[in-house]
Motif scaffolding. Structure first.
Motif, PDB file in Angstrom:
ATOM      1  N   THR A   1       0.871  -1.264   0.090  1.00  0.00           N
ATOM      2  CA  THR A   1       0.086  -0.073   0.181  1.00  0.00           C
ATOM      3  C   THR A   1       0.845   1.236   0.041  1.00  0.00           C
ATOM      4  OG1 THR A   1       0.003   0.042   2.323  1.00  0.00           O
ATOM      5  CG2 THR A   1      -1.600  -1.082   1.291  1.00  0.00           C
ATOM      6  N   LEU A   2       0.161   2.422  -0.214  1.00  0.00           N
ATOM      7  CA  LEU A   2       1.026   3.825  -0.308  1.00  0.00           C
ATOM      8  C   LEU A   2       1.575   3.907   1.161  1.00  0.00           C
ATOM      9  CD1 LEU A   2      -1.169   5.998  -2.753  1.00  0.00           C
ATOM     10  CD2 LEU A   2       1.121   4.865  -3.105  1.00  0.00           C
ATOM     11  N   GLU A   3       0.675   3.601   2.203  1.00  0.00           N
ATOM     12  CA  GLU A   3       1.085   3.808   3.499  1.00  0.00           C
ATOM     13  C   GLU A   3       2.359   2.915   3.860  1.00  0.00           C
ATOM     14  OE1 GLU A   3      -2.007   3.324   2.565  1.00  0.00           O
ATOM     15  OE2 GLU A   3      -2.999   5.161   2.915  1.00  0.00           O
ATOM     16  N   GLU A   4       2.220   1.800   3.474  1.00  0.00           N
ATOM     17  CA  GLU A   4       3.514   0.753   3.620  1.00  0.00           C
ATOM     18  C   GLU A   4       4.936   1.585   2.845  1.00  0.00           C
ATOM     19  OE1 GLU A   4       2.401  -3.047   2.459  1.00  0.00           O
ATOM     20  OE2 GLU A   4       1.300  -3.234   4.453  1.00  0.00           O
ATOM     21  N   ASN A   5       4.571   2.199   1.648  1.00  0.00           N
ATOM     22  CA  ASN A   5       5.441   2.615   0.927  1.00  0.00           C
ATOM     23  C   ASN A   5       6.417   3.979   1.652  1.00  0.00           C
ATOM     24  OD1 ASN A   5       7.186   3.219  -1.630  1.00  0.00           O
ATOM     25  ND2 ASN A   5       5.839   5.003  -1.480  1.00  0.00           N
ATOM     26  N   GLU A   6       5.108   4.714   2.225  1.00  0.00           N
ATOM     27  CA  GLU A   6       5.855   5.976   2.924  1.00  0.00           C
ATOM     28  C   GLU A   6       6.789   5.396   4.220  1.00  0.00           C
ATOM     29  OE1 GLU A   6       4.207   9.439   5.634  1.00  0.00           O
ATOM     30  OE2 GLU A   6       2.763   8.448   4.475  1.00  0.00           O
ATOM     31  N   ALA A   7       6.276   4.267   4.854  1.00  0.00           N
ATOM     32  CA  ALA A   7       7.329   3.551   5.911  1.00  0.00           C
ATOM     33  C   ALA A   7       8.619   3.093   5.180  1.00  0.00           C
ATOM     34  CB  ALA A   7       6.759   2.678   6.550  1.00  0.00           C
ATOM     35  N   PHE A   8       8.510   2.651   3.990  1.00  0.00           N
ATOM     36  CA  PHE A   8       9.589   2.018   3.339  1.00  0.00           C
ATOM     37  C   PHE A   8      10.510   3.377   2.900  1.00  0.00           C
ATOM     38  CE2 PHE A   8      11.453   0.527  -0.735  1.00  0.00           C
ATOM     39  CZ  PHE A   8      12.327  -0.319  -0.125  1.00  0.00           C
ATOM     40  N   CYS A   9       9.959   4.429   2.162  1.00  0.00           N
ATOM     41  CA  CYS A   9      10.905   5.623   2.047  1.00  0.00           C
ATOM     42  C   CYS A   9      11.696   6.059   3.236  1.00  0.00           C
ATOM     43  CB  CYS A   9       9.997   6.335   1.575  1.00  0.00           C
ATOM     44  SG  CYS A   9       9.132   6.259  -0.201  1.00  0.00           S
ATOM     45  N   LYS A  10      10.760   6.033   4.449  1.00  0.00           N
ATOM     46  CA  LYS A  10      11.597   6.449   5.695  1.00  0.00           C
ATOM     47  C   LYS A  10      12.798   5.474   6.152  1.00  0.00           C
ATOM     48  CE  LYS A  10       7.543   8.783   7.560  1.00  0.00           C
ATOM     49  NZ  LYS A  10       6.768   9.146   8.972  1.00  0.00           N
ATOM     50  N   PHE A  11      12.441   4.143   5.890  1.00  0.00           N
ATOM     51  CA  PHE A  11      13.591   3.333   6.136  1.00  0.00           C
ATOM     52  C   PHE A  11      14.910   3.407   5.122  1.00  0.00           C
ATOM     53  CE2 PHE A  11      15.106  -1.013   4.654  1.00  0.00           C
ATOM     54  CZ  PHE A  11      15.613  -1.281   5.446  1.00  0.00           C
ATOM     55  N   LEU A  12      14.534   3.645   3.879  1.00  0.00           N
ATOM     56  CA  LEU A  12      15.454   3.848   2.788  1.00  0.00           C
ATOM     57  C   LEU A  12      16.517   5.037   3.076  1.00  0.00           C
ATOM     58  CD1 LEU A  12      13.842   3.465  -0.945  1.00  0.00           C
ATOM     59  CD2 LEU A  12      15.687   1.962   0.278  1.00  0.00           C
ATOM     60  N   GLU A  13      15.711   6.225   3.451  1.00  0.00           N
ATOM     61  CA  GLU A  13      16.409   7.387   3.928  1.00  0.00           C
ATOM     62  C   GLU A  13      17.389   7.031   5.078  1.00  0.00           C
ATOM     63  OE1 GLU A  13      12.957   9.956   4.610  1.00  0.00           O
ATOM     64  OE2 GLU A  13      13.113  10.839   2.532  1.00  0.00           O
ATOM     65  N   SER A  14      16.922   6.231   6.153  1.00  0.00           N
ATOM     66  CA  SER A  14      17.750   6.044   7.419  1.00  0.00           C
ATOM     67  C   SER A  14      19.105   5.034   6.773  1.00  0.00           C
ATOM     68  CB  SER A  14      17.074   5.358   8.312  1.00  0.00           C
ATOM     69  OG  SER A  14      16.524   3.802   7.892  1.00  0.00           O
ATOM     70  N   VAL A  15      18.787   4.490   5.681  1.00  0.00           N
ATOM     71  CA  VAL A  15      19.902   3.403   5.501  1.00  0.00           C
ATOM     72  C   VAL A  15      20.775   4.306   4.704  1.00  0.00           C
ATOM     73  CG1 VAL A  15      20.371   1.453   3.896  1.00  0.00           C
ATOM     74  CG2 VAL A  15      18.521   1.169   5.456  1.00  0.00           C
ATOM     75  N   LEU A  16      20.584   5.391   3.767  1.00  0.00           N
ATOM     76  CA  LEU A  16      21.350   6.206   3.143  1.00  0.00           C
ATOM     77  C   LEU A  16      22.066   6.939   4.163  1.00  0.00           C
ATOM     78  CD1 LEU A  16      18.951   7.297   0.197  1.00  0.00           C
ATOM     79  CD2 LEU A  16      20.797   5.821  -0.048  1.00  0.00           C
ATOM     80  N   ASP A  17      21.519   7.641   5.078  1.00  0.00           N
ATOM     81  CA  ASP A  17      22.150   8.335   6.142  1.00  0.00           C
ATOM     82  C   ASP A  17      23.414   7.572   6.957  1.00  0.00           C
ATOM     83  OD1 ASP A  17      20.931  10.546   5.515  1.00  0.00           O
ATOM     84  OD2 ASP A  17      19.344  10.205   7.005  1.00  0.00           O
ATOM     85  N   GLU A  18      22.808   6.219   7.106  1.00  0.00           N
ATOM     86  CA  GLU A  18      23.849   5.315   7.860  1.00  0.00           C
ATOM     87  C   GLU A  18      25.077   5.098   7.077  1.00  0.00           C
ATOM     88  OE1 GLU A  18      21.921   1.953   8.875  1.00  0.00           O
ATOM     89  OE2 GLU A  18      20.543   2.678  10.457  1.00  0.00           O
ATOM     90  N   HIS A  19      24.813   5.010   5.630  1.00  0.00           N
ATOM     91  CA  HIS A  19      26.237   4.569   4.764  1.00  0.00           C
ATOM     92  C   HIS A  19      26.720   5.825   4.276  1.00  0.00           C
ATOM     93  CE1 HIS A  19      25.126   0.225   3.844  1.00  0.00           C
ATOM     94  NE2 HIS A  19      24.616   0.265   4.853  1.00  0.00           N
ATOM     95  N   ALA A  20      26.584   6.956   4.861  1.00  0.00           N
ATOM     96  CA  ALA A  20      27.262   8.287   4.172  1.00  0.00           C
ATOM     97  C   ALA A  20      28.878   8.120   4.552  1.00  0.00           C
ATOM     98  CB  ALA A  20      26.723   9.527   4.981  1.00  0.00           C
ATOM     99  N   PRO A  21      29.237   7.213   5.734  1.00  0.00           N
ATOM    100  CA  PRO A  21      30.733   7.075   5.873  1.00  0.00           C
ATOM    101  C   PRO A  21      31.358   6.213   5.033  1.00  0.00           C
ATOM    102  CG  PRO A  21      29.459   7.047   8.071  1.00  0.00           C
ATOM    103  CD  PRO A  21      28.549   6.895   7.020  1.00  0.00           C
TER     104      PRO A  21
END
Length: 377
Positions: A63-83
């Protein structure tokens, strides 16, 4: 773009990213033990293993609601991998005595190309999700799909990078640590097929152009430190049948150095090809960058300048700081990352040094937007 396509995109990203991460984990596991235990490399391995486990266990998006949560998850992983970029560069620089130059550079290329590919997939899906959420899919004046701009104006991107570089709040003296006349930065003349438009990822293009122009400006200022006027830099745009070319010519004295044998060695991560990789100041800058992260964008490059300007007016807001983008210290990654970005979709970057006069840089990018990513699984 509609809900069904967006959900399909989310699940493709969800299942594809752990596959690409798994291949890089295998690459890391195949390294000699003395390399894997080096400062920086072990940290990258832990980050990759953690991300692999998170993606492997992430449930299907329906669902779109689940996609919104998935996007937040993606952003967190991208930030974690900045180093990842500075940590890898630090670890492989320290490991350079234990690996042949060809093996080291091939490994770094696979790691960095794969990292770019994962960020492209993730950021493209995030952009698609945002555009559907805000109902802003159509931009006649700046057409794009996700992060891919379908009519990217090359002249505008060059002018943007020039304006950002000319906006630096310090003079060439700060770049080279010497006292020189306060003349600002060299003018950039753009000629050739100046109305060229083509399909490309704007962030990649502008990072490459920004790095090449920054190096040309710095070299020109250094080479003409005793002159009252700086000679201009020329950027020539040429359109071929299948690609777009940009030649950047400066009078910065060329690339002659006792520490490299050929200009292409500046792309190398091996201290045998590029002796500056083992400089204490370079290693120290990499350690500092590893603690904050580097995403290889223009935005993080200009953040320190805007921060300096905002200190004058405390009411000024720094969008890069608000977005959590890390500063970009002098860590020797500009040219290698520019080369990786260039070759990602099949382009080429060539440095031609006219020692005693200047440097010509030849950038070629595919213009049709149909090239596949050059990733090695």
């Amino acid at each position: 773009m509609d809900e069904e396509k967006l959900i399909k995109s989310a699940n493709y990203v969800r299942t594809e990213l752990p596959v690409r991460i798994a291949h890089r984990l295998m690459d890391l596991q195949a390294l000699p033990y003395v390399v894997v235990t080096q400062e920086g490399v072990a940290r990258v391995y832990e980050l990759y293993w953690s991300a692999f486990e998170k993606f492997r266990r992430y449930p299907q998006v329906t669902t779109l609601e689940e996609n919104e949560a998935f996007c937040k998850f993606l952003e967190s992983v991208l930030d974690e991998h900045a180093p990842v970029i500075p940590s890898l560069s630090l670890g492989l620089s320290l490991s350079s005595p234990h690996l042949s130059p060809d093996s080291l550079d091939a490994f770094m290329r696979r790691m960095l190309v794969s990292r770019i590919s994962r960020r492209v997939l993730a950021e493209h899906h995030l952009a698609l999700s945002k555009s559907l959420e805000t109902n802003s899919l159509n931009h006649p004046e700046d057409p794009h799909v996700g992060i891919i701009y379908t009519a990217l104006n090359l002249r505008h991107s060059i002018d943007k990078c020039v304006a950002l570089l000319h906006g630096r709040p310090h003079d060439i003296a700060d770049e080279i640590g010497e006292s020189v006349p306060n003349r600002g930065w060299p003018e950039v003349i753009v000629d050739g097929h100046v109305d060229t438009k083509f399909s490309y990822i704007r962030e990649h293009l502008e990072y490459i152009i920004f790095e090449l122009l920054k190096n040309a400006m710095t070299a020109t200022g250094l080479n003409h430190r005793s002159s009252s006027n700086l000679p201009p830099i020329r950027a020539t745009i040429v359109v071929g049948e299948n690609d777009v070319g940009v030649r950047i010519s400066d009078q910065g004295g060329g690339l002659a150095s006792a520490r490299i044998k050929s200009p292409s060695d500046l792309f190398s991560f091996s201290h045998i090809r590029n002796a500056t990789r083992m400089d204490d100041t370079r290693l120290g800058a990499l350690r500092s960058a590893s603690s904050r992260g580097v995403k290889a964008t223009v935005a993080e490059q200009i953040r320190p300048w805007r921060t300096e300007q905002s200190n004058v007016n405390s009411n000024d807001k720094d969008p890069e700081r608000d977005a959590g983008i890390a500063p970009h210290p002098k860590i020797g990654l500009g040219l290698p990352m520019s080369n990786i970005f260039t070759t990602y979709f099949g382009g080429t970057l060539e440095l031609v040094s006219l020692d005693g006069w200047g440097t010509d840089v030849y950038l070629r990018l595919p213009k049709l937007g149909t090239n596949l990513e050059g990733i090695e699984l």
